[in-house]
Design a protein around this motif. Structure first.
Motif, PDB file in Angstrom:
ATOM      1  N   GLN A   3      -2.280  12.279  -2.377  1.00 41.67           N
ATOM      2  CA  GLN A   3      -0.829  12.247  -2.580  1.00 41.67           C
ATOM      3  C   GLN A   3      -0.252  10.875  -2.238  1.00 41.67           C
ATOM      4  O   GLN A   3       0.677  10.397  -2.905  1.00 41.67           O
ATOM      5  CB  GLN A   3      -0.159  13.322  -1.724  1.00 41.67           C
ATOM      6  N   LEU A   4      -0.800  10.230  -1.205  1.00 48.51           N
ATOM      7  CA  LEU A   4      -0.267   8.937  -0.780  1.00 48.51           C
ATOM      8  C   LEU A   4      -0.369   7.880  -1.872  1.00 48.51           C
ATOM      9  O   LEU A   4       0.423   6.933  -1.900  1.00 48.51           O
ATOM     10  CB  LEU A   4      -0.985   8.455   0.487  1.00 48.51           C
ATOM     11  N   ARG A   5      -1.330   8.022  -2.789  1.00 49.11           N
ATOM     12  CA  ARG A   5      -1.459   7.045  -3.875  1.00 49.11           C
ATOM     13  C   ARG A   5      -0.176   6.935  -4.691  1.00 49.11           C
ATOM     14  O   ARG A   5       0.073   5.911  -5.321  1.00 49.11           O
ATOM     15  CB  ARG A   5      -2.582   7.461  -4.826  1.00 49.11           C
ATOM     16  N   TYR A   6       0.616   8.001  -4.694  1.00 47.24           N
ATOM     17  CA  TYR A   6       1.789   8.058  -5.563  1.00 47.24           C
ATOM     18  C   TYR A   6       3.109   7.851  -4.820  1.00 47.24           C
ATOM     19  O   TYR A   6       4.163   7.783  -5.477  1.00 47.24           O
ATOM     20  CB  TYR A   6       1.797   9.406  -6.307  1.00 47.24           C
ATOM     21  N   VAL A   7       3.049   7.739  -3.497  1.00 45.46           N
ATOM     22  CA  VAL A   7       4.287   7.557  -2.729  1.00 45.46           C
ATOM     23  C   VAL A   7       4.239   6.363  -1.778  1.00 45.46           C
ATOM     24  O   VAL A   7       5.251   6.025  -1.159  1.00 45.46           O
ATOM     25  CB  VAL A   7       4.630   8.837  -1.921  1.00 45.46           C
ATOM     26  N   TYR A   8       3.085   5.696  -1.686  1.00 51.05           N
ATOM     27  CA  TYR A   8       2.944   4.581  -0.740  1.00 51.05           C
ATOM     28  C   TYR A   8       2.277   3.410  -1.459  1.00 51.05           C
ATOM     29  O   TYR A   8       1.238   3.570  -2.107  1.00 51.05           O
ATOM     30  CB  TYR A   8       2.106   5.023   0.458  1.00 51.05           C
ATOM     31  N   GLU A   9       2.891   2.244  -1.330  1.00 51.22           N
ATOM     32  CA  GLU A   9       2.425   1.063  -2.054  1.00 51.22           C
ATOM     33  C   GLU A   9       1.246   0.360  -1.395  1.00 51.22           C
ATOM     34  O   GLU A   9       0.630  -0.545  -1.987  1.00 51.22           O
ATOM     35  CB  GLU A   9       3.580   0.062  -2.230  1.00 51.22           C
ATOM     36  N   GLY A  10       0.906   0.748  -0.161  1.00 48.41           N
ATOM     37  CA  GLY A  10      -0.196   0.104   0.552  1.00 48.41           C
ATOM     38  C   GLY A  10       0.255  -1.164   1.253  1.00 48.41           C
ATOM     39  O   GLY A  10       1.346  -1.692   1.014  1.00 48.41           O
ATOM     40  N   GLN A  11      -0.604  -1.675   2.110  1.00 48.78           N
ATOM     41  CA  GLN A  11      -0.230  -2.836   2.913  1.00 48.78           C
ATOM     42  C   GLN A  11      -0.063  -4.102   2.092  1.00 48.78           C
ATOM     43  O   GLN A  11       0.709  -4.995   2.471  1.00 48.78           O
ATOM     44  CB  GLN A  11      -1.285  -3.061   4.008  1.00 48.78           C
ATOM     45  N   ASP A  12      -0.754  -4.189   0.949  1.00 47.37           N
ATOM     46  CA  ASP A  12      -0.602  -5.382   0.109  1.00 47.37           C
ATOM     47  C   ASP A  12       0.320  -5.154  -1.078  1.00 47.37           C
ATOM     48  O   ASP A  12       0.496  -6.044  -1.918  1.00 47.37           O
ATOM     49  CB  ASP A  12      -1.962  -5.877  -0.367  1.00 47.37           C
TER      50      ASP A  12
END
Length: 291
Positions: A43-52
């Protein structure tokens, strides 16, 4: 006065440029309930852009809200009795992955109009092609089928043949089942992606339409069903998601637990979604096409 089928079939629509950001993409996914489990890496793939800032993925059904022409059926030249219009089906075809941000261009046209007869209404199909505004690459095609309950009986001038037949559901028990709880505020989040119809936010408007409370957007319901397929069949890999077609059969309510049953046959996933607590089938004759 009957609608003019020749006018509708040749009606022109303005080309719409739509700029969207990573935040818009995240908000859209949150409006489908993704992120309900903040420890779920899929799910995080679609709501969090990641540290970079490059990790964000786009839900395939976001094509529904990109470069949308608005509720044009209300415009006087259409002749449509818009108060009696029902959204019957929605279909998307993904020709390339949707970028997590960018500028897209939407071109809408009427691609079908079928008379059911006086007192029976008519079916109207519209298609929107979404392209990358910089490169011209075709990203997605969105097809909407509407039932014009008050506009049948116009006679000659419509499209040949018949509207698309419903997707045939397989026999037997489903291969997969996924239940997703929806929060009570889901429609209030989803509307921020562009559909501001007060039916989905204002209790008084919902009551006047005969509902006990504001209902969930049909496009949000479609997105929740897409989430079920991504979660259960595709391990959140949207690159295999080539398209989706759904038929709306009843309204869903924010707060419903939505159970999606899936039949996997090769590159086609047939699906049906039920609001568990109310025992109501809200999506049926639906499918997801895989790559």
């Amino acid at each position: 006065m009957p609608i003019d089928p020749r006018h509708l079939l040749s009606r022109s629509f303005p080309v719409i440029d739509h700029d969207y950001t990573l935040r818009d993409t995240q908000l859209y996914a949150l409006g489908l309930g993704l992120g309900a489990d903040p420890l779920d890496a899929g799910q995080l793939r679609y709501v969090y852009e990641g540290q970079d800032g490059t990790a964000l993925r786009t839900m395939p059904t976001m094509a529904n809200v990109l470069a949308y022409p608005g509720f044009w059926a209300r415009e006087p030249d259409t002749g449509i009795t818009w108060q009696k219009l029902l959204h019957a089906e929605q279909e998307i075809h993904l020709h390339a992955p949707l970028p997590a941000s960018g500028r897209v261009r939407g071109a809408t046209r009427i691609t079908g109009l079928w008379d059911k007869g006086a007192g029976k209404g008519a079916f109207l199909q519209q298609t929107r092609d979404i392209t990358d505004a910089a490169t011209g690459q075709l990203l997605a095609s969105v097809v909407q089928l509407s039932l014009l309950r008050g506009d049948g009986g116009f006679g000659d001038g419509g499209s040949e043949g018949a509207p698309p037949a419903p997707h045939a559901m397989p026999d037997g028990a489903p291969d997969q089942v996924c239940e997703l709880a929806t929060p009570a505020q889901l429609a209030l989040i989803y509307r921020l992606s562009g559909d501001l119809n007060p039916l989905h936010a204002d209790p008084s408007v919902a009551a006047a339409a005969g509902f006990s409370r504001p209902i969930l957007h049909g496009m949000a319901l479609m997105g929740v069903a897409a989430h079920a397929v991504l979660r259960t069949v595709l391990a959140y890999d949207a690159t295999r998601f080539a398209g989706m077609r759904v038929r709306f059969t009843a309204p869903a309510l924010p707060g419903d637990t939505l159970r999606t049953e899936m039949w996997v046959r090769g590159e086609t996933v047939s699906l049906r979604t039920t609001a568990v607590e109310r025992g109501v089938v809200v999506l049926n004759n639906a499918r997801v096409s895989l790559r």
